[in-house]
Motif scaffolding. Structure first.
Motif, mmCIF file in Angstrom:
data_model
loop_
_atom_site.group_PDB
_atom_site.id
_atom_site.type_symbol
_atom_site.label_atom_id
_atom_site.label_comp_id
_atom_site.label_asym_id
_atom_site.label_seq_id
_atom_site.Cartn_x
_atom_site.Cartn_y
_atom_site.Cartn_z
ATOM 1 N N ALA A 152 0.825 -1.208 0.000
ATOM 2 C CA ALA A 152 0.000 0.000 0.000
ATOM 3 C C ALA A 152 0.864 1.266 0.000
ATOM 4 O O ALA A 152 0.452 2.299 -0.535
ATOM 5 C CB ALA A 152 -0.934 -0.005 1.209
ATOM 6 N N GLU B 114 1.694 1.878 -3.654
ATOM 7 C CA GLU B 114 0.503 2.302 -4.393
ATOM 8 C C GLU B 114 0.124 3.743 -4.049
ATOM 9 O O GLU B 114 -0.249 4.527 -4.931
ATOM 10 C CB GLU B 114 -0.660 1.361 -4.090
ATOM 11 C CG GLU B 114 -0.499 -0.026 -4.690
ATOM 12 C CD GLU B 114 -1.677 -0.923 -4.370
ATOM 13 O OE1 GLU B 114 -2.247 -0.758 -3.267
ATOM 14 O OE2 GLU B 114 -2.030 -1.760 -5.209
ATOM 15 N N SER B 115 0.221 4.103 -2.778
ATOM 16 C CA SER B 115 -0.107 5.472 -2.367
ATOM 17 C C SER B 115 0.836 6.476 -3.011
ATOM 18 O O SER B 115 0.408 7.562 -3.449
ATOM 19 C CB SER B 115 -0.036 5.591 -0.841
ATOM 20 O OG SER B 115 -0.936 4.688 -0.221
ATOM 21 N N VAL C 56 -0.087 6.938 -6.647
ATOM 22 C CA VAL C 56 -1.279 7.770 -6.796
ATOM 23 C C VAL C 56 -0.909 9.246 -6.706
ATOM 24 O O VAL C 56 -1.476 10.107 -7.404
ATOM 25 C CB VAL C 56 -2.342 7.391 -5.740
ATOM 26 C CG1 VAL C 56 -3.473 8.412 -5.710
ATOM 27 C CG2 VAL C 56 -2.880 6.000 -6.010
ATOM 28 N N GLU C 57 0.068 9.570 -5.870
ATOM 29 C CA GLU C 57 0.513 10.954 -5.713
ATOM 30 C C GLU C 57 1.436 11.410 -6.837
ATOM 31 O O GLU C 57 1.897 12.549 -6.841
ATOM 32 C CB GLU C 57 1.243 11.119 -4.373
ATOM 33 C CG GLU C 57 0.363 10.882 -3.155
ATOM 34 C CD GLU C 57 -0.741 11.915 -3.017
ATOM 35 O OE1 GLU C 57 -0.528 13.071 -3.478
ATOM 36 O OE2 GLU C 57 -1.810 11.584 -2.481
#
Length: 283
Positions: free
Chosen positions: A174, A177-178, A181-182
């Motif tokens: 995660a 993935e975070s 996304v940013e």
């Protein structure tokens, strides 16, 4: 599925454990104890056949002094550092990159590439002696420190990649993935998110690889002939005379040669244990 902890075993098992464990430890340490005692034994004891008895007198100071006086062991130790430190940096650095790629990216040949890294660890290294020697001769790397470094980096990267890939797999995906996304780039994800989390694994792997390379004797004798590039494991043979084996000096030199990896382990012990046990429990 797992063995019962000793604390939960029956009383007779616990008593047997407390008796057998010190005996097994002493038996395991007997060769090291023998080398340590021989290193402080005078040469006259060995000539008289006193191999396993107590030394007739303490000759540790003169033996260890003779090791540095009568042989270039200091130069051999320096050569070992010249081989070991670049190998650790190269193998661990490549393993961090390849382990990250194999653990994070899902591509068609992922498992095939991973199995190629793993398969190299199952090849008996003795059968590589002739082709590796011929390769270093053709490349002009025979009898050189750079040849030893390149070979060790190539041979150790497989094991290191296996170690790093499995470690990165245990990290929370995660986080990556975070960051994606940013809009964070893959290199910055590796540099600022994954790499700091890998520090315990890097420390543990560095200690292991340092010990493997420092204690290597086979390739040090196959790929090196001259004293200018000979590591300490192969250079200890120079302590023997032409007609007489000076085992008291060889033993003293062996103790001196063993000190750097032992000191490194104790200095890195906290990080080494943390790197081996991180992710071993849930929660």
């Amino acid at each position: 599925m797992f063995p019962t902890p000793v604390q939960k075993a029956p009383a007779w098992v616990r008593h047997a454990y407390t008796i057998i464990l010190p005996i097994a430890l002493i038996v395991w340490l007997l060769p090291l104890i023998g080398v340590a005692i021989t290193s402080i034994r005078p040469s006259g004891d060995l000539a008289a056949g006193n191999y396993f008895g107590m030394p007739s007198r303490f000759a540790g100071f003169e033996n260890y002094t003779a090791v540095f006086r009568d042989s270039p062991i200091g130069w051999y130790i320096l050569n070992s550092f010249k081989v070991t430190i670049p190998t650790v940096i190269g193998a661990v650095g490549l393993a961090c990159l390849s382990g990250f790629a194999l653990a994070v990216y899902k591509f068609r040949a992922n498992l095939i590439v991973f199995f190629l890294f793993v398969a190299g660890n199952f090849i008996p290294f003795q059968i590589l002696m002739v082709p590796v020697r011929d390769m270093t001769l053709k490349a002009g790397l025979y009898d050189s420190i750079s040849g030893l470094v390149l070979f060790h980096v190539a041979f150790q990267t497989g094991f290191c990649t296996l170690f790093m890939r499995n470690f990165i797999k245990s990290l929370p995906f995660a986080l990556i993935e975070s960051a994606r996304v940013e809009g964070v780039s893959e290199w910055r994800i590796f540099r600022y998110i994954v790499l700091p989390l890998m520090r315990p694994a890097i420390a543990a792997l560095s200690v292991l690889v340092f010990t493997f390379i420092w204690n290597d004797y086979f390739w040090a004798t196959v790929l090196v002939q001259g004293q200018h590039a000979m590591p300490v494991t192969a250079g200890l043979y120079s302590l023997n005379g032409q007609w007489i084996a000076a085992w008291h000096l060889v033993s003293a030199g062996s103790i001196v040669a063993a000190m750097p990896p032992v000191l490194m382990f104790f200095l890195m012990q906290k990080h080494f244990i943390a790197g081996l046990t991180l992710g071993a429990t849930k929660g």
